[in-house]
Scaffold this motif. Structure first.
Motif, mmCIF file in Angstrom:
data_model
loop_
_atom_site.group_PDB
_atom_site.id
_atom_site.type_symbol
_atom_site.label_atom_id
_atom_site.label_comp_id
_atom_site.label_asym_id
_atom_site.label_seq_id
_atom_site.Cartn_x
_atom_site.Cartn_y
_atom_site.Cartn_z
ATOM 1 N N GLY A 40 -5.887 10.708 -4.579
ATOM 2 C CA GLY A 40 -7.161 10.321 -4.000
ATOM 3 C C GLY A 40 -7.575 8.904 -4.348
ATOM 4 N N VAL A 41 -7.468 8.541 -5.623
ATOM 5 C CA VAL A 41 -7.928 7.220 -6.049
ATOM 6 C C VAL A 41 -6.985 6.124 -5.536
ATOM 7 N N ARG A 42 -5.705 6.396 -5.460
ATOM 8 C CA ARG A 42 -4.764 5.404 -4.916
ATOM 9 C C ARG A 42 -5.082 5.098 -3.462
ATOM 10 N N GLY A 43 -5.430 6.147 -2.711
ATOM 11 C CA GLY A 43 -5.773 5.937 -1.311
ATOM 12 C C GLY A 43 -7.013 5.082 -1.140
ATOM 13 N N ARG A 44 -7.996 5.267 -2.014
ATOM 14 C CA ARG A 44 -9.230 4.483 -1.904
ATOM 15 C C ARG A 44 -9.003 3.021 -2.264
ATOM 16 N N PHE A 45 -8.118 2.749 -3.221
ATOM 17 C CA PHE A 45 -7.887 1.380 -3.658
ATOM 18 C C PHE A 45 -6.736 0.692 -2.915
ATOM 19 N N GLY A 46 -5.858 1.488 -2.278
ATOM 20 C CA GLY A 46 -4.767 0.902 -1.520
ATOM 21 C C GLY A 46 -3.691 0.251 -2.364
ATOM 22 N N TRP A 47 -3.454 0.785 -3.557
ATOM 23 C CA TRP A 47 -2.448 0.201 -4.442
ATOM 24 C C TRP A 47 -1.040 0.340 -3.871
ATOM 25 N N THR A 48 -0.168 -0.594 -4.228
ATOM 26 C CA THR A 48 1.265 -0.478 -4.000
ATOM 27 C C THR A 48 1.880 0.058 -5.280
ATOM 28 N N VAL A 49 2.534 1.226 -5.203
ATOM 29 C CA VAL A 49 2.956 1.936 -6.408
ATOM 30 C C VAL A 49 4.431 2.300 -6.333
ATOM 31 N N LEU A 50 5.123 2.081 -7.449
ATOM 32 C CA LEU A 50 6.491 2.573 -7.627
ATOM 33 C C LEU A 50 6.480 3.474 -8.857
ATOM 34 N N LEU A 51 6.869 4.737 -8.663
ATOM 35 C CA LEU A 51 6.809 5.763 -9.704
ATOM 36 C C LEU A 51 8.203 6.245 -10.058
ATOM 37 N N ILE A 52 8.489 6.332 -11.355
ATOM 38 C CA ILE A 52 9.670 7.051 -11.837
ATOM 39 C C ILE A 52 9.229 8.446 -12.258
ATOM 40 N N THR A 53 9.939 9.456 -11.802
ATOM 41 C CA THR A 53 9.647 10.818 -12.227
ATOM 42 C C THR A 53 10.918 11.656 -12.167
ATOM 43 N N GLY B 183 0.783 -1.226 0.000
ATOM 44 C CA GLY B 183 0.000 0.000 0.000
ATOM 45 C C GLY B 183 0.813 1.273 0.000
ATOM 46 N N GLU B 184 2.133 1.168 -0.086
ATOM 47 C CA GLU B 184 2.996 2.346 -0.057
ATOM 48 C C GLU B 184 3.179 2.912 -1.459
ATOM 49 N N PHE B 185 3.330 4.222 -1.532
ATOM 50 C CA PHE B 185 3.637 4.912 -2.784
ATOM 51 C C PHE B 185 5.070 5.422 -2.681
ATOM 52 N N VAL B 186 5.962 4.852 -3.507
ATOM 53 C CA VAL B 186 7.375 5.226 -3.488
ATOM 54 C C VAL B 186 7.755 5.776 -4.850
ATOM 55 N N SER B 187 8.431 6.911 -4.866
ATOM 56 C CA SER B 187 8.930 7.497 -6.109
ATOM 57 C C SER B 187 10.437 7.322 -6.199
ATOM 58 N N VAL B 188 10.922 7.171 -7.431
ATOM 59 C CA VAL B 188 12.359 7.067 -7.714
ATOM 60 C C VAL B 188 12.765 8.271 -8.551
#
Length: 255
Positions: free
Chosen positions: A181-194, A35-40
């Motif tokens: 907002g939508v990530r919080g509702r669904f509880g996705w585990t996300v890894l983002l490159i930006t 459920g964590e959102f991590v950016s690289v």
């Protein structure tokens, strides 16, 4: 490595990758909790895209492992849903049939795939556009359709590679707020490159900073800011302090 008792969804364990005469990944290690959102983030050309290709199973590392829920997923694509920068929507397919494409490729019938995707259209701001074609959508709507196509596959980890990079500034800001907002509702585990430090701070629970090539993790910065995130947050002293810390690490090439 994660501390004892720390729950881990994704673990990158000492990943190394060398192309002929070009070392790229030099022992990249970090984890992502459920459920964590991590950016690289990292300097241009440091190896972020190579890292994502290795995680997604599109390339194999020379050494090291990719673990998902404790299982070795190195070289496997199944645990990951990968959204590239371009939306890659097929112009001849309707929006609904674009969102079901990954499911159909995986062997699901078109009917079953539509039944799975259709209920998500309202949540993604696409209700009423099921029969439209991509050219009828705005840039932001196309990206929401591409993300819907990604998440409907119900994979363990979402890999987002600069998903808003092609959007104008205002649309990009709107999309960042919507995604939070939508990530919080669904509880996705996300890894983002930006490459956008402000985007990384706004969206993330934690930001991983990579160094110059051959790259390794220089620092992991926790983003201890309230959710849901509001665009006014970027003017706060707390937001500015995290942004400045990340900039300082990126500027220090002597590490």
């Amino acid at each position: 490595m994660p501390e004892p008792g720390h729950e881990t969804k994704l673990l990158l364990d000492d990943l190394r990758k060398v192309y002929p005469g070009l070392p790229v990944l030099d022992g990249v290690t970090f984890d992502v909790a459920p459920g964590e959102f991590v950016s690289v983030i990292g300097p241009s050309g440091c190896g972020k895209s190579t890292l994502f290709n290795v995680i997604a199973g599109l390339e194999r590392p020379d050494s090291g492992r990719v673990l998902v829920d404790g299982d070795d997923a190195t070289g496997h694509v199944e645990p990951f849903a990968y959204m590239p920068q371009q939306d890659l929507l097929f112009p001849w397919r309707t929006v609904l049939d674009n969102t079901t494409l990954g499911l159909e490729v995986a062997g699901m019938s078109r009917r079953a795939a539509r039944e799975r995707a259709r209920p998500l259209f309202a949540e993604f701001g696409l209700d009423g556009f099921e029969s439209a074609h991509p050219y009828e959508l705005s840039g932001g709507m196309r990206q929401r359709a591409a993300l819907l196509r990604t998440v409907v596959q119900d994979r363990a980890v979402l890999l987002l590679d600069e998903p808003f990079g092609a959007l104008d500034s205002l649309t990009r800001t709107d999309m960042q707020t919507w995604l939070d907002g939508v990530r919080g509702r669904f509880g996705w585990t996300v890894l983002l490159i930006t490459h956008d430090i402000r985007e990384a701070v706004f969206l993330s629970d934690r930001v991983v900073v990579l160094g110059p090539r051959p790259t390794r993790v220089q620092r992991e910065v926790t983003v201890d800011l309230p959710r849901p995130r509001d665009i006014g947050l970027i003017t706060s002293a707390e937001f500015a302090a995290i942004e400045e810390e990340l900039l300082t690490v990126l500027r220090d090439r002597s590490r």
